[in-house]
Structures are given as structure tokens and as C-alpha cells.
Design an enzyme around this catalytic site. Sequence first.
Site, PDB file in Angstrom:
ATOM      1  N   ASN A  54      90.016  32.176  46.325  1.00 28.51           N
ATOM      2  CA  ASN A  54      89.234  31.240  45.507  1.00 28.51           C
ATOM      3  C   ASN A  54      87.841  31.185  46.122  1.00 28.51           C
ATOM      4  O   ASN A  54      87.691  30.912  47.305  1.00 28.51           O
ATOM      5  CB  ASN A  54      89.864  29.839  45.519  1.00 28.51           C
ATOM      6  CG  ASN A  54      88.946  28.820  44.833  1.00 28.51           C
ATOM      7  OD1 ASN A  54      88.189  29.204  43.941  1.00 28.51           O
ATOM      8  ND2 ASN A  54      88.973  27.573  45.265  1.00 28.51           N
ATOM      9  N   GLU A  73      69.693  12.668  27.192  1.00 28.54           N
ATOM     10  CA  GLU A  73      70.959  12.885  27.919  1.00 28.54           C
ATOM     11  C   GLU A  73      71.490  11.571  28.473  1.00 28.54           C
ATOM     12  O   GLU A  73      72.689  11.280  28.389  1.00 28.54           O
ATOM     13  CB  GLU A  73      70.766  13.922  29.019  1.00 28.54           C
ATOM     14  CG  GLU A  73      72.021  14.204  29.827  1.00 28.54           C
ATOM     15  CD  GLU A  73      73.208  14.695  28.981  1.00 28.54           C
ATOM     16  OE1 GLU A  73      73.023  15.017  27.783  1.00 28.54           O
ATOM     17  OE2 GLU A  73      74.325  14.718  29.504  1.00 28.54           O
TER      18      GLU A  73
END
Length: 612
Positions: free
Chosen positions: A102, A485
Amino acid sequence: MCGIVGYTGKNQAAPILLDGLSKLEYRGYDSAGLAVRNGSAEAEVVKAKGRLSALSQKTNDGLSLKGTCGIGHTRWATHGAPSEINAHPHNSDDGNVVGVHNGIIENYQELKEKLLKHGYAFYSSTDTEVCIKLVDYYYKKYEGTPIDALNHAMVRIRGSYALAVMFKDYPEEIYVARKDSPMILGVQDGESYVASDVPAILKYTRNVYYIGNLEIAKLEKGKVTFYNLDGDEIQKELTEIKWDAEAAEKAGYEHFMIKEIHEQPKAILDTINSVVKNGKLDLSAVGLSDEDIKSISQIYIVACGSAYHVGVAAQYVIEDIARIPVRVELASEFRYRRPILDKNGLVIIISQSGETADSLAALREAKSMGVKTLAIVNVVGSSIAREADNVFYTLAGPEIAVATTKAYSAQLVACYCLALQFARSCGRLEEAEEQRLLDEMLTIPQKIEKILEDKERIQWFASKQASASDIFFIGRGIDYAISLEGSLKLKEISYIHSEAYAAGELKHGTISLIEDGTLVIGILTQSELYEKTVSNLVECKSRGAYLVGVTTYGNYNTEDTTDFTVYVPQIDTHFAASLAVIPLQLLSYYVSVSRGLDVDKPRNLAKSVTVE
Ligand code: AGP
């Protein structure tokens, strides 16, 4: 993000690995795989694209894979499309080493070239296969131990990794190495476990070790030994986990949204680093040549929701730096208005999921008109990514909360990178200025960390707004884009009505709504527009508004006007949106929490709107 698991003990490994991977599904993935060893036999590897159920089906819920030592993986694609061949585990051709990973190996290309020269071949397009074969290369070159092979590889690798590997010569053992990516190790009565996150092993043990950066560990049955990069053994304390499973998936955060707000520095750094080579911007992977860019007559940015707000901010940045005209459009409007597009235009579709129906339809509309398209997407292999002519992947990792934060921020920096690239290709940006702007961009992560240190002050203010209604966000230029936003974040997770307004537009009607106690939040990061927006705030104040200011350090006279002020670190004006949006994300989050709402799954909303 990818998930890794590993087990060695007295029980059959495969069912335990599948169970562990199922607890990591929240991390988002597109394929999965297992490698299990039965005694000294070579590992048996099984992989499947899609959901974990496909892998369970292939292995009869793990029962067809015999052996008491194994590793497993759920893949969130970063290099190489989602596919069975790209799924982990990856192995050396002779089966000497098999492993899962990962993270991101940033210098995997140069390592791949090195290994090709030494006779290695590659079957996948992943950075992980390169990493596994590098470990194999060092194992054979030094004919040492797994620890020796791993620490040589770690010294050579640049990037992040949580690595779990098995060596043919060392049956029943798993070796792990970590840098930046999460990893947890567990032990219990003759059993040893490794995983990306606590939920995967919580069912089996609460006794865990935390492995540090650039450390290695050897897992034997019920015993874990740690080593440093020099191969010297180091001691570690065993810790008892007190979390319950649900809490553990959020790594200690109460909600995914607040966890993802805190992941923004890494999301931004990974996204910028994906297009920086040897300290210089290099967008060759995006696929637009200098000639392509020089011929662009008009840019159309098309998106929905927060992705659209990224476009509004990007319009100011790209036009100011690259001097290419930019139009920003809502995908749901664009797709039906029979747009008139310049054949030398470039349509940029911004989408976290890469599956938003309106944005996908807008992409197809642009392509049907023969206009070049570029997608800025967070999900590898998603529909928009696959259908666009060119793709710029953001590396924010999977975003679980419906309200986007880290993907929004990663999209913003992707647009900043495009602005610099466009300007360079058009000969409108001196090398020194480009480097200054890139260096300034690279200060965003640490500046966000600094803002997050102040979150308790915002939490305190937010707790007083739980019964607020009709909140206004105002700003000019990029500050207007930030207002959009901020207002959406508040609306979608607190259900409080809010409006974003270009500050100069208020007096053309909407200011009639301002009355005693109305909360007006002014964004004040654009120095050239600062005074004008302050004047607009004063107009609101004279009608009874309660004023909040979001501005940069140094503008301390703002407090002469506003009732509550949040300061963010100074930064080049083009990049201010990346900082000023953070307090607004936090404000929305804490207001929603104070109202006792389901922050991660707000009513009526889906994470990806795949219908019209
Ligand atoms: C933002 O918080 C919302 N979740 C929503 O506006 C979202 O940005 C919009 O639906 C676009 O989604 P996409 O980026 O996956 O295309």
C-alpha cells in the site's frame, strides 16, 4: 487507499485474510488478491477484479487455498488500471518473493529500467511489481536474509509503502517494511497478524505493535521481531487497542469527513509529487504536448458541485498565469445547451468519482464535437477517466464522506499544476517564476497542518451556530470561488440554508435579506480586492449582520470590522483557495456535528450522482 493483511499461525490463513480484507473495504478498492503458503510449498496466488465477493467465490470463501501463512490485498489503483493482472499480490517470476503493498513508489520507472537491465521482465503496469522484484534482486545479489534484501530495497526506493512479503526460503514467515503508509501488527497465542488498519485484526487480537517509519519486522507464529534500516534488532512495546471496530475504521476520528479533512496535506503532496520529477513540473504523463497546449484557443471547465467550484477558482488562476481564456460551466447545463465550442478548445472535466452522469454526458458532448478533452479524476479506470482523451489523476485516495474535502483540494492543486504547465508551454512564464510558484504550492500541506492546529477555535464558534439560518458567504475573485464551496459544504451537511455571493453583487438585490443577526462570512484573501470586500461587509453590518472574516496573517485590522476572524497563513494569492477553504470545511463539519446530524451520509445525497 489499498489495504494489506497478513497472517501466520496454526489456523488456515485464507479465511482469516478474507475476513480481514472485508474490514478494510471502507478504504475503497477495485480488485483484491491472496497468496497462501502450505508449509514449504510455493505460495498459491489468486486474484480477482471487482468486489471482494469475486475473490471469495474464486477461493470458495478461502477454503480452496490451503496453508497457515499468507498475505492479502485490496487494491485502490494508482499506477495501472484496475485489472486482475495489476491486482496484488505480485511475485518474482521464480516465486522467490511474493508481496503486497500500500503506497506509491515514486521512482518506480527508474527502478524498473534498472531491473530490466538485469534481466527482469514485467507482466503488470504497477509500481508494486517493480518493488517486489527489487527486493528479489537484492535478495539474490547479496544472498543475504530477507531483512538484508528489504533494507537494501528501502534505501533505494523513494515514496511510501506498507509492504508485506513472503520468501520461498522462509516458509511460515512474513516480512514487513513501512514508510509513511499505515501498518499495524498484532500477536495472540501463537498467531501473528499484519494489516493496514486495526479493524482487520481487531476480531483476533487487541495486542498490537506500531511499526515506525523505515522499520522492518519479521512475523513468526506468535512472535514479531523488529529491525531498523541497518538490520539491527530493536525492541517494541505491545499496546492494547481500546477502540471498537466501527471507531477503528476511522483511525480514531469520529467521522470520515474529519479524517479526510486531516488527510488533505497528504492528498495534496501526493498529487503534486505525481507530476514533479527531479524538482520540476513534468506533466508528460497527462499527455498534452507543448504543441497541443500552444494551439489551445479556449478552455472550458465543466463539472458539478464542488468540482465546479474548483473550476471557478481555476479560471482565475489559469487565466492570470497562462493567459488562456477559460469558461466554467455546470455540466448539467452544458450538456443541454448545444454549446458552441472552438475546435481548438480544450474541455476539462473535473470529477472525483469519474462517474457523475452529467459530467460524463458533457464529456461525450465535447468529444462528439471533436474537441480535445482532459479529465481530472480521483478514481483510476472510472468512466470519465477511460473516455477522456487525457487524464490527470488526483491521488487523494478513496473519499468516503459524501461531502468532498481532500478530493476538492487535490483537484485544486491539479489545476494549479496545469496553469503552470500551460504558461510554460506558451512561453508566458519565466523558469524562475515557475519554480517560485511550484515551491509556493509545495508549502500548502504544511500551511493546512497549521490551520488544523486552530480547529478547536472554529469548533467553539461553530457550536454557537447550530440554530443559525440563512448564512451568507461573500467574496471577490478567487474569494468568490471559495465562498461557493464554503456555502455548499455548510448546506449539504448541516441542512442550514446558505448562499454564496460575489461581494460586489450583493447590493443588486440580495442585501435586502440581511437583517439583525444574519451571519455573513467574508473571504478576504485577495489583497487587491480586500478593501472592496471589507466595504461590502460594512454594508451588511450596517443592516445588522454578524460578520465573520477569513483572511491571511497580517490583516489584523480585519478585526476592526468583523466580529469573529479566522486567519490562515500567507501564500501566493493564486493558491489562497487551498487554505481559506479549510476553516470553512471545519465550520461546516462542526455545525453539523453540533446539530447531531449524520455528517458522512447527509440526507438525500449520494457520493456519486450517477443519474441525471
Ligand atoms: C460535494 O461535497 C458534493 N459531494 C457534490 O457536490 C460533488 O462534488 C458533485 O456531485 C460532483 O461529484 P464528482 O466530483 O464525483 O463528479
